[in-house]
Motif scaffolding. Structure first.
Motif, PDB file in Angstrom:
ATOM      1  N   ASP A 105     104.757  48.366   1.000  1.00 25.09           N
ATOM      2  CA  ASP A 105     104.014  49.625   0.977  1.00 25.09           C
ATOM      3  C   ASP A 105     104.244  50.458   2.238  1.00 25.09           C
ATOM      4  OD1 ASP A 105     102.697  47.815   2.622  1.00 25.09           O
ATOM      5  OD2 ASP A 105     100.697  48.625   2.160  1.00 25.09           O
ATOM      6  N   LEU A 106     104.926  49.888   3.220  1.00 24.48           N
ATOM      7  CA  LEU A 106     105.229  50.634   4.438  1.00 24.48           C
ATOM      8  C   LEU A 106     106.320  51.664   4.124  1.00 24.48           C
ATOM      9  CD1 LEU A 106     104.264  50.385   7.427  1.00 24.48           C
ATOM     10  CD2 LEU A 106     106.363  49.135   7.868  1.00 24.48           C
ATOM     11  N   PRO A 107     106.049  52.957   4.357  1.00 24.49           N
ATOM     12  CA  PRO A 107     107.054  53.989   4.023  1.00 24.49           C
ATOM     13  C   PRO A 107     108.321  53.878   4.878  1.00 24.49           C
ATOM     14  CG  PRO A 107     105.065  54.995   4.968  1.00 24.49           C
ATOM     15  CD  PRO A 107     104.843  53.515   4.941  1.00 24.49           C
ATOM     16  N   GLU A 108     109.364  54.557   4.442  1.00 25.62           N
ATOM     17  CA  GLU A 108     110.619  54.599   5.209  1.00 25.62           C
ATOM     18  C   GLU A 108     110.341  55.147   6.600  1.00 25.62           C
ATOM     19  OE1 GLU A 108     113.771  53.582   4.545  1.00 25.62           O
ATOM     20  OE2 GLU A 108     112.995  52.705   2.697  1.00 25.62           O
ATOM     21  N   LEU A 109     111.113  54.689   7.552  1.00 26.16           N
ATOM     22  CA  LEU A 109     110.933  55.137   8.929  1.00 26.16           C
ATOM     23  C   LEU A 109     111.468  56.555   9.100  1.00 26.16           C
ATOM     24  CD1 LEU A 109     112.049  51.831  10.642  1.00 26.16           C
ATOM     25  CD2 LEU A 109     109.725  52.641  10.325  1.00 26.16           C
ATOM     26  N   PRO A 110     110.829  57.356   9.976  1.00 30.19           N
ATOM     27  CA  PRO A 110     111.287  58.737  10.175  1.00 30.19           C
ATOM     28  C   PRO A 110     112.691  58.790  10.754  1.00 30.19           C
ATOM     29  CG  PRO A 110     109.151  58.355  11.245  1.00 30.19           C
ATOM     30  CD  PRO A 110     109.658  57.029  10.777  1.00 30.19           C
ATOM     31  N   ALA A 111     113.411  59.832  10.396  1.00 31.25           N
ATOM     32  CA  ALA A 111     114.765  60.041  10.925  1.00 31.25           C
ATOM     33  C   ALA A 111     114.678  60.759  12.271  1.00 31.25           C
ATOM     34  CB  ALA A 111     115.573  60.880   9.941  1.00 31.25           C
ATOM     35  N   VAL A 112     115.689  60.577  13.072  1.00 32.11           N
ATOM     36  CA  VAL A 112     115.754  61.252  14.371  1.00 32.11           C
ATOM     37  C   VAL A 112     115.965  62.739  14.118  1.00 32.11           C
ATOM     38  CG1 VAL A 112     116.986  61.396  16.559  1.00 32.11           C
ATOM     39  CG2 VAL A 112     116.791  59.200  15.401  1.00 32.11           C
ATOM     40  N   PRO A 113     115.176  63.619  14.733  1.00 34.51           N
ATOM     41  CA  PRO A 113     115.390  65.058  14.537  1.00 34.51           C
ATOM     42  C   PRO A 113     116.742  65.497  15.093  1.00 34.51           C
ATOM     43  CG  PRO A 113     113.699  64.652  16.213  1.00 34.51           C
ATOM     44  CD  PRO A 113     114.078  63.331  15.642  1.00 34.51           C
ATOM     45  N   GLU A 114     117.243  66.576  14.545  1.00 33.00           N
ATOM     46  CA  GLU A 114     118.549  67.072  14.992  1.00 33.00           C
ATOM     47  C   GLU A 114     118.522  67.524  16.442  1.00 33.00           C
ATOM     48  OE1 GLU A 114     120.464  69.828  12.423  1.00 33.00           O
ATOM     49  OE2 GLU A 114     119.991  68.663  10.618  1.00 33.00           O
ATOM     50  N   GLU A 115     117.410  68.068  16.891  1.00 35.27           N
ATOM     51  CA  GLU A 115     117.260  68.511  18.276  1.00 35.27           C
ATOM     52  C   GLU A 115     116.097  67.759  18.922  1.00 35.27           C
ATOM     53  OE1 GLU A 115     119.186  70.589  19.980  1.00 35.27           O
ATOM     54  OE2 GLU A 115     120.486  70.832  18.234  1.00 35.27           O
ATOM     55  N   PRO A 116     116.314  66.510  19.350  1.00 38.74           N
ATOM     56  CA  PRO A 116     115.211  65.748  19.932  1.00 38.74           C
ATOM     57  C   PRO A 116     114.820  66.200  21.337  1.00 38.74           C
ATOM     58  CG  PRO A 116     117.214  64.445  20.011  1.00 38.74           C
ATOM     59  CD  PRO A 116     117.541  65.726  19.287  1.00 38.74           C
ATOM     60  N   GLY A 117     115.674  66.969  21.987  1.00 39.86           N
ATOM     61  CA  GLY A 117     115.382  67.414  23.346  1.00 39.86           C
ATOM     62  C   GLY A 117     116.030  66.489  24.367  1.00 39.86           C
ATOM     63  N   ASP A 118     115.844  66.840  25.629  1.00 41.53           N
ATOM     64  CA  ASP A 118     116.417  66.042  26.710  1.00 41.53           C
ATOM     65  C   ASP A 118     115.619  64.763  26.896  1.00 41.53           C
ATOM     66  OD1 ASP A 118     118.350  67.966  27.202  1.00 41.53           O
ATOM     67  OD2 ASP A 118     117.059  69.064  28.604  1.00 41.53           O
ATOM     68  N   ALA A 119     116.312  63.712  27.288  1.00 38.33           N
ATOM     69  CA  ALA A 119     115.653  62.422  27.515  1.00 38.33           C
ATOM     70  C   ALA A 119     114.860  62.451  28.816  1.00 38.33           C
ATOM     71  CB  ALA A 119     116.683  61.307  27.542  1.00 38.33           C
ATOM     72  N   ARG A 120     113.579  62.129  28.728  1.00 43.16           N
ATOM     73  CA  ARG A 120     112.751  61.994  29.925  1.00 43.16           C
ATOM     74  C   ARG A 120     113.044  60.659  30.602  1.00 43.16           C
ATOM     75  NH1 ARG A 120     106.582  63.884  28.869  1.00 43.16           N
ATOM     76  NH2 ARG A 120     107.004  65.941  28.022  1.00 43.16           N
ATOM     77  N   LEU A 121     113.161  59.626  29.771  1.00 45.91           N
ATOM     78  CA  LEU A 121     113.465  58.285  30.254  1.00 45.91           C
ATOM     79  C   LEU A 121     114.454  57.633  29.306  1.00 45.91           C
ATOM     80  CD1 LEU A 121     109.916  56.814  31.070  1.00 45.91           C
ATOM     81  CD2 LEU A 121     111.654  57.483  32.722  1.00 45.91           C
ATOM     82  N   SER A 122     115.244  56.732  29.823  1.00 42.30           N
ATOM     83  CA  SER A 122     116.108  55.927  28.965  1.00 42.30           C
ATOM     84  C   SER A 122     116.130  54.508  29.515  1.00 42.30           C
ATOM     85  CB  SER A 122     117.517  56.516  28.870  1.00 42.30           C
ATOM     86  OG  SER A 122     118.092  56.573  30.147  1.00 42.30           O
ATOM     87  N   MET A 123     116.367  53.568  28.614  1.00 42.57           N
ATOM     88  CA  MET A 123     116.301  52.168  28.997  1.00 42.57           C
ATOM     89  C   MET A 123     117.222  51.342  28.115  1.00 42.57           C
ATOM     90  SD  MET A 123     112.899  49.721  29.061  1.00 42.57           S
ATOM     91  CE  MET A 123     112.570  49.609  27.315  1.00 42.57           C
ATOM     92  N   SER A 124     117.904  50.379  28.708  1.00 44.79           N
ATOM     93  CA  SER A 124     118.693  49.399  27.966  1.00 44.79           C
ATOM     94  C   SER A 124     117.974  48.066  28.064  1.00 44.79           C
ATOM     95  CB  SER A 124     120.092  49.241  28.572  1.00 44.79           C
ATOM     96  OG  SER A 124     120.825  50.423  28.410  1.00 44.79           O
TER      97      SER A 124
END
Length: 197
Positions: free
Chosen positions: A61-80
């Protein structure tokens, strides 16, 4: 030098023969036990796999996960780092497996103005929109993975009317505190904006 009597010589010969002879191995019994053990292990793995699939069916019953928007904006933080799984919020043993959320993997996280983007090589990527983010905290465990106190970044988010905790561990654990502060500040700011409407 004393000589042995014939009877004593026979006993000495029998003892020497007993020490040299080895017991014959019953190969049929050993092979039977080995085959039985292999079949038992295969049965256990098959039952585990079926349990995993059944859990995914129950969470259908869990819906499909949202897709990444075409313009997500600049990354504030990133992590590996590593993605350790998702659970029902507050229930760290209730793993969510639907839509690939149960698959542990490497992960590249990016926090933008649009939300949290999780890129997972070898597993399904997912995106959490900013409006669905609820909380970030440091914790020590999630769904079968226990680390030192504060060794896990846990992000709580809402999807399909259900609160979900997702656990991440950075390759550089010192980044976790900055992620918690930035995420919680971003969530508070979003809540203030919605409250002002």
């Amino acid at each position: 030098m004393t000589s042995l009597t014939p009877h004593a010589a026979q006993i000495a010969t029998d003892l020497a023969a007993d020490q040299k002879s080895a017991e014959v191995t019953d190969w049929a019994a050993r092979i039977g036990w080995l085959v039985g053990l292999v079949l038992f292990i295969a049965l256990v793995y098959w039952l585990m796999r079926e349990g995993w699939k059944w859990r995914g069916t129950l969470q259908g019953d869990l819906p499909e996960l949202p897709a990444v928007p075409e313009e997500p904006g600049d990354a504030r933080l990133s992590m590996s780092g590593r993605y350790h799984g998702s659970t029902t919020a507050g229930q760290w043993l209730d793993r969510i497996v639907a839509h690939g959320l149960g698959t542990r993997s490497r992960a590249e996280l990016s926090l933008t103005d649009a939300g949290l983007d999780v890129v997972r090589p070898g597993a399904a990527d997912f995106f959490v929109p900013r409006a669905q983010l609820r909380e970030a905290r440091l914790d020590k465990g999630i769904a079968g993975k226990v680390l030192t106190e504060g060794g896990l970044l846990v992000v709580t988010w809402e999807h399909g009317g259900k609160l979900i905790d997702s656990g991440f561990r950075s390759d550089h654990a010192a980044e976790h505190t900055e992620w918690v502060d930035t995420l919680n500040h971003m969530i508070d700011k979003s809540n203030d904006t919605e409250g002002a409407r």
